[in-house]
Motif scaffolding. Structure first.
Motif, PDB file in Angstrom:
ATOM      1  N   LYS A   4       1.125 -23.596  -4.201  1.00  0.00           N
ATOM      2  CA  LYS A   4      -0.322 -23.765  -4.241  1.00  0.00           C
ATOM      3  C   LYS A   4      -1.003 -22.811  -3.263  1.00  0.00           C
ATOM      4  O   LYS A   4      -2.009 -22.176  -3.596  1.00  0.00           O
ATOM      5  N   ILE A   5      -0.447 -22.669  -2.076  1.00  0.00           N
ATOM      6  CA  ILE A   5      -0.993 -21.728  -1.087  1.00  0.00           C
ATOM      7  C   ILE A   5      -0.839 -20.298  -1.590  1.00  0.00           C
ATOM      8  O   ILE A   5      -1.747 -19.481  -1.466  1.00  0.00           O
ATOM      9  N   ARG A   6       0.305 -20.008  -2.199  1.00  0.00           N
ATOM     10  CA  ARG A   6       0.558 -18.666  -2.728  1.00  0.00           C
ATOM     11  C   ARG A   6      -0.424 -18.360  -3.876  1.00  0.00           C
ATOM     12  O   ARG A   6      -0.933 -17.248  -3.967  1.00  0.00           O
ATOM     13  N   ASP A   7      -0.698 -19.334  -4.743  1.00  0.00           N
ATOM     14  CA  ASP A   7      -1.646 -19.143  -5.836  1.00  0.00           C
ATOM     15  C   ASP A   7      -3.058 -18.889  -5.303  1.00  0.00           C
ATOM     16  O   ASP A   7      -3.763 -17.998  -5.776  1.00  0.00           O
ATOM     17  N   SER A  10      -3.144 -15.449  -3.829  1.00  0.00           N
ATOM     18  CA  SER A  10      -3.149 -14.436  -4.898  1.00  0.00           C
ATOM     19  C   SER A  10      -4.529 -14.292  -5.514  1.00  0.00           C
ATOM     20  O   SER A  10      -5.000 -13.174  -5.757  1.00  0.00           O
ATOM     21  N   ILE A  11      -5.190 -15.397  -5.762  1.00  0.00           N
ATOM     22  CA  ILE A  11      -6.538 -15.360  -6.330  1.00  0.00           C
ATOM     23  C   ILE A  11      -7.509 -14.711  -5.345  1.00  0.00           C
ATOM     24  O   ILE A  11      -8.350 -13.888  -5.734  1.00  0.00           O
ATOM     25  N   ALA A  12      -7.396 -15.047  -4.080  1.00  0.00           N
ATOM     26  CA  ALA A  12      -8.273 -14.454  -3.056  1.00  0.00           C
ATOM     27  C   ALA A  12      -8.056 -12.947  -2.975  1.00  0.00           C
ATOM     28  O   ALA A  12      -9.030 -12.178  -2.897  1.00  0.00           O
ATOM     29  N   ILE A  13      -6.809 -12.505  -2.999  1.00  0.00           N
ATOM     30  CA  ILE A  13      -6.505 -11.059  -2.960  1.00  0.00           C
ATOM     31  C   ILE A  13      -7.063 -10.372  -4.201  1.00  0.00           C
ATOM     32  O   ILE A  13      -7.635  -9.283  -4.126  1.00  0.00           O
ATOM     33  N   PHE A  14      -6.935 -11.016  -5.365  1.00  0.00           N
ATOM     34  CA  PHE A  14      -7.469 -10.461  -6.606  1.00  0.00           C
ATOM     35  C   PHE A  14      -8.984 -10.254  -6.494  1.00  0.00           C
ATOM     36  O   PHE A  14      -9.495  -9.187  -6.826  1.00  0.00           O
ATOM     37  N   PHE A  15      -9.710 -11.261  -6.025  1.00  0.00           N
ATOM     38  CA  PHE A  15     -11.156 -11.139  -5.887  1.00  0.00           C
ATOM     39  C   PHE A  15     -11.545 -10.096  -4.844  1.00  0.00           C
ATOM     40  O   PHE A  15     -12.532  -9.378  -5.009  1.00  0.00           O
TER      41      PHE A  15
END
Length: 186
Positions: A4-7, A10-15
């Motif tokens: 969950k932390i990794r997801d 990942s979403i934060a890095i994508f944005f």
């Protein structure tokens, strides 16, 4: 829990990457728009000088990778008579070829969409003089009314598509209209 932390990470890095990409492209887009506007002014001045026309347009909007759109273009004679109004002109190009300086192969096609043309004014422009309504018709070849279309004998390095064109020609009480839905010039 770790997934969950990794997801979320990942979403934060994508944005963050999306925001950085937008911030990086914005100055390039602004620079391209400035360059295109300057180029459009130069082309406009050249056409106005060569063909004795006045040109106006409402909006110039380049797509950074593929095309330039010009909206609401109007052509006038030097006396201010409207020759044509064009809704949209799109010039498609190959960015890499243009960046390499290959201008002969850099432009793909030109689309002229939605134009109303005054055939009477166009003929007057190419014959070199205005025809006054009170002038009698002269039938001799020496009347000075020859149609000069020498500029058409040029090698055009792109495909031209005309869509939704209306040409109206009026002489005294006689009026004719030619509508072109689609015409390709290669």
């Amino acid at each position: 829990m770790k997934t969950k932390i990794r997801d979320i990470l990942s979403i934060a890095i994508f944005f963050i990457l999306i925001i950085v990409a937008i911030l990086a492209v914005r100055p390039a887009y602004t620079g391209l728009l400035d360059h295109m506007t300057d180029s459009a002014r130069e082309v406009k001045a050249g056409i106005e000088e060569k063909f004795s026309l006045k040109i106006s347009y409402k909006k110039l909007s380049p797509s950074i990778l593929s095309s330039v759109n010009i909206r609401e273009v109007t052509l006038f004679t030097t006396e201010g008579k409207k020759i044509a109004s064009i809704n949209k002109i799109r010039l498609d190009y190959r960015l890499l070829k243009l960046l390499k300086g290959d201008f002969a192969n850099g432009f793909k096609n030109l689309v002229v969409d939605g134009a109303d043309v005054s055939g009477s004014e166009l003929v007057s422009l190419f014959t070199g003089r205005e025809k006054k309504p009170e002038e009698p018709e002269k039938k001799s070849k020496e009347s000075g009314r020859s149609l000069n279309l020498n500029f058409l004998n040029a090698d055009i390095p792109l495909s031209i598509l005309f869509k939704n064109i209306s040409v109206t020609y009026r002489v005294k009480e006689v009026s004719s209209n030619l509508s072109i839905r689609k015409m390709d010039v290669d």
